[in-house]
Scaffold this active site. Structure first.
Site, mmCIF file in Angstrom:
data_model
loop_
_atom_site.group_PDB
_atom_site.id
_atom_site.type_symbol
_atom_site.label_atom_id
_atom_site.label_comp_id
_atom_site.label_asym_id
_atom_site.label_seq_id
_atom_site.Cartn_x
_atom_site.Cartn_y
_atom_site.Cartn_z
ATOM 1 N N SER A 62 0.802 -1.223 0.000
ATOM 2 C CA SER A 62 0.000 0.000 0.000
ATOM 3 C C SER A 62 0.837 1.277 0.000
ATOM 4 C CB SER A 62 -0.977 -0.012 1.176
ATOM 5 O OG SER A 62 -1.937 -1.029 0.973
ATOM 6 N N LYS B 19 -9.791 -5.362 10.645
ATOM 7 C CA LYS B 19 -10.902 -4.730 9.917
ATOM 8 C C LYS B 19 -12.205 -4.689 10.728
ATOM 9 C CE LYS B 19 -9.114 -5.752 5.317
ATOM 10 N NZ LYS B 19 -9.383 -6.276 3.971
ATOM 11 N N ASN C 54 -11.993 -1.102 5.870
ATOM 12 C CA ASN C 54 -10.586 -1.099 5.431
ATOM 13 C C ASN C 54 -10.073 0.314 5.209
ATOM 14 O OD1 ASN C 54 -11.688 -0.327 2.955
ATOM 15 N ND2 ASN C 54 -10.240 -1.542 1.776
ATOM 16 N N ASP D 11 -13.058 -2.796 -0.442
ATOM 17 C CA ASP D 11 -12.589 -4.087 -0.977
ATOM 18 C C ASP D 11 -13.510 -4.613 -2.089
ATOM 19 O OD1 ASP D 11 -10.301 -4.350 0.603
ATOM 20 O OD2 ASP D 11 -11.410 -5.281 2.245
ATOM 21 N N GLY E 45 -15.390 -19.539 0.189
ATOM 22 C CA GLY E 45 -14.988 -18.991 1.480
ATOM 23 C C GLY E 45 -16.140 -18.222 2.105
ATOM 24 N N ALA E 46 -16.156 -18.187 3.433
ATOM 25 C CA ALA E 46 -17.232 -17.483 4.142
ATOM 26 C C ALA E 46 -16.670 -16.675 5.301
ATOM 27 C CB ALA E 46 -18.276 -18.487 4.631
ATOM 28 N N GLY E 47 -15.389 -16.301 5.209
ATOM 29 C CA GLY E 47 -14.756 -15.458 6.227
ATOM 30 C C GLY E 47 -14.866 -13.990 5.851
ATOM 31 N N GLY F 265 -5.196 -11.404 -7.517
ATOM 32 C CA GLY F 265 -5.853 -10.297 -6.834
ATOM 33 C C GLY F 265 -5.102 -8.979 -6.866
HETATM 34 P P1 ATR Z 1 -10.417 -14.059 5.873
HETATM 35 O O1 ATR Z 1 -10.621 -12.846 6.734
HETATM 36 O O2 ATR Z 1 -9.178 -14.008 5.027
HETATM 37 O O3 ATR Z 1 -11.624 -14.392 5.061
HETATM 38 P P2 ATR Z 1 -11.090 -16.126 7.759
HETATM 39 O O4 ATR Z 1 -12.206 -15.305 8.274
HETATM 40 O O5 ATR Z 1 -10.214 -16.874 8.708
HETATM 41 O O6 ATR Z 1 -10.100 -15.261 6.888
HETATM 42 O O7 ATR Z 1 -11.714 -17.156 6.706
HETATM 43 C C1 ATR Z 1 -10.927 -18.096 6.043
HETATM 44 C C2 ATR Z 1 -11.793 -18.814 5.010
HETATM 45 O O8 ATR Z 1 -10.967 -19.722 4.249
HETATM 46 C C3 ATR Z 1 -12.889 -19.666 5.616
HETATM 47 O O9 ATR Z 1 -13.995 -19.652 4.751
HETATM 48 C C4 ATR Z 1 -12.237 -21.057 5.660
HETATM 49 O O10 ATR Z 1 -13.135 -22.131 5.688
HETATM 50 P P3 ATR Z 1 -13.779 -22.607 7.106
HETATM 51 O O11 ATR Z 1 -14.840 -21.618 7.445
HETATM 52 O O12 ATR Z 1 -14.320 -23.954 6.816
HETATM 53 O O13 ATR Z 1 -12.644 -22.605 8.088
HETATM 54 C C5 ATR Z 1 -11.496 -21.020 4.350
HETATM 55 N N1 ATR Z 1 -10.379 -21.979 4.272
HETATM 56 C C6 ATR Z 1 -9.205 -21.943 4.935
HETATM 57 N N2 ATR Z 1 -8.410 -22.959 4.559
HETATM 58 C C7 ATR Z 1 -9.090 -23.678 3.624
HETATM 59 C C8 ATR Z 1 -8.794 -24.837 2.830
HETATM 60 N N3 ATR Z 1 -7.628 -25.468 2.947
HETATM 61 N N4 ATR Z 1 -9.747 -25.268 1.970
HETATM 62 C C9 ATR Z 1 -10.933 -24.626 1.846
HETATM 63 N N5 ATR Z 1 -11.259 -23.523 2.569
HETATM 64 C C10 ATR Z 1 -10.353 -23.044 3.431
#
Ligand code: ATR
Length: 269
Positions: free
Chosen positions: A17, A66, A87, A102, A127-129, A237
């Site tokens: 950044s 964040k 962010n 973002d 992903g759901a994080g 990205g």
């Molecule tokens: P971020 O803020 O980067 O999104 P996070 O909130 O820790 O980080 O979320 C990480 C995401 O990556 C989650 O969706 C996680 O899946 P889980 O909810 O089942 O933990 C996903 N993730 C991490 N490692 C993974 C892997 N090896 N395969 C698939 N999904 C993965």
């Protein structure tokens, strides 16, 4: 006096950044300074307060702060509220504006840099994080045919889809074994790439002309290699990184910098 900005993170030394904002400032003739500041894991709000007391005008916030930045804001934009994370902070006297650029950065990269129209497309968001959460609303705003959130822990994907249902559109979530059909756009917002892992994707999820997008940048990921082997077009990205920075720069300075020359500079570096 030169206006001071910073990015707060932990770790933060790797952040591009400062380089990006220095290039934007030079390009637009803005008198500003931008540095990376390492905040202690338990000392984010103190670090921000110290920066403000020294005249700091705004900040970017990266992992893992964040959500805390969201709590610090006295005023939130709609897109920050939707993301549940901030962010970009802008300081004016006692006012702390919290924004989240973002999702807008991802959409700008897809539409503007990659020429990939989202209307009518079938999108898979992996992903759901926090990274996934931040882009759901901006993607839905582009009127895709559908958006499916897939996650290793299915309940989190189902919960996120439910929570975001108010945005309208064809939004649902589930586990990798619930995947159904082929997708035009597949976005990796998991932390799998960081660990060099491939999410458990079947090979037949890529539609003809599909675009595979990994939010990670700087190296080829197992996901992008897998997608390429299935004949998909791939993107990392870096464009999202530069576009989210441009949107933050505009929040602070009211000027929109050109992103293409900065992306070129980073690719060549
Ligand atoms: P971020 O803020 O980067 O999104 P996070 O909130 O820790 O980080 O979320 C990480 C995401 O990556 C989650 O969706 C996680 O899946 P889980 O909810 O089942 O933990 C996903 N993730 C991490 N490692 C993974 C892997 N090896 N395969 C698939 N999904 C993965």
């Amino acid at each position: 006096m030169t206006d001071a900005y910073a990015v707060f993170g932990n770790p933060v030394a790797h952040s591009k950044s400062p380089l990006i904002h220095a290039a934007f400032a030079a390009q637009t003739g803005q008198d500003m300074d931008y540095v990376a500041l390492l905040a202690p894991l338990d000392g984010f709000s103190d670090a921000v307060a110290a920066f403000r007391s020294m005249g700091g005008r705004g900040a970017n916030v990266t992992v893992p702060f964040k959500e805390q930045a969201f709590g610090l804001a006295t005023r939130l934009t709609a897109r920050a509220r939707a993301a549940g994370a901030v962010n970009t902070l802008k300081f004016d006297a006692d006012d702390v504006l919290g924004d989240n650029t973002d999702g807008a950065g991802l959409v700008a990269d897809l539409l503007g840099n990659l020429g990939f129209a989202l209307a009518g497309k079938r999108i898979l968001l992996m992903g759901a994080g926090g990274a996934a959460r931040g882009v759901v609303f901006p993607l839905l705003e582009q009127s895709p045919a559908s958006l499916f959130i897939v996650n290793r822990t299915p309940d989190k994907a189902i919960g996120l889809a439910r929570e975001m249902a108010g945005a309208g559109g064809n939004l649902s979530g589930g586990g990798y074994d619930a995947l159904n059909g082929r997708f035009d756009l597949l976005i990796n917002a998991t932390a799998a790439s960081l660990a060099g892992d491939l999410p458990p994707l079947p090979a037949d999820v890529f539609a003809p002309e599909a675009l595979a997008y990994d939010m990670m940048y700087g190296k080829d990921t197992p996901f992008l290699a897998f997608a390429r082997a299935q004949g998909a077009r791939v993107a990392d990205g870096l464009g999202m990184l530069v576009e989210q920075a441009a949107a933050a720069f505009e929040v602070w300075r009211g000027v929109r910098p050109l992103t293409a020359p900065v992306m070129r500079m980073l690719r060549e570096a």
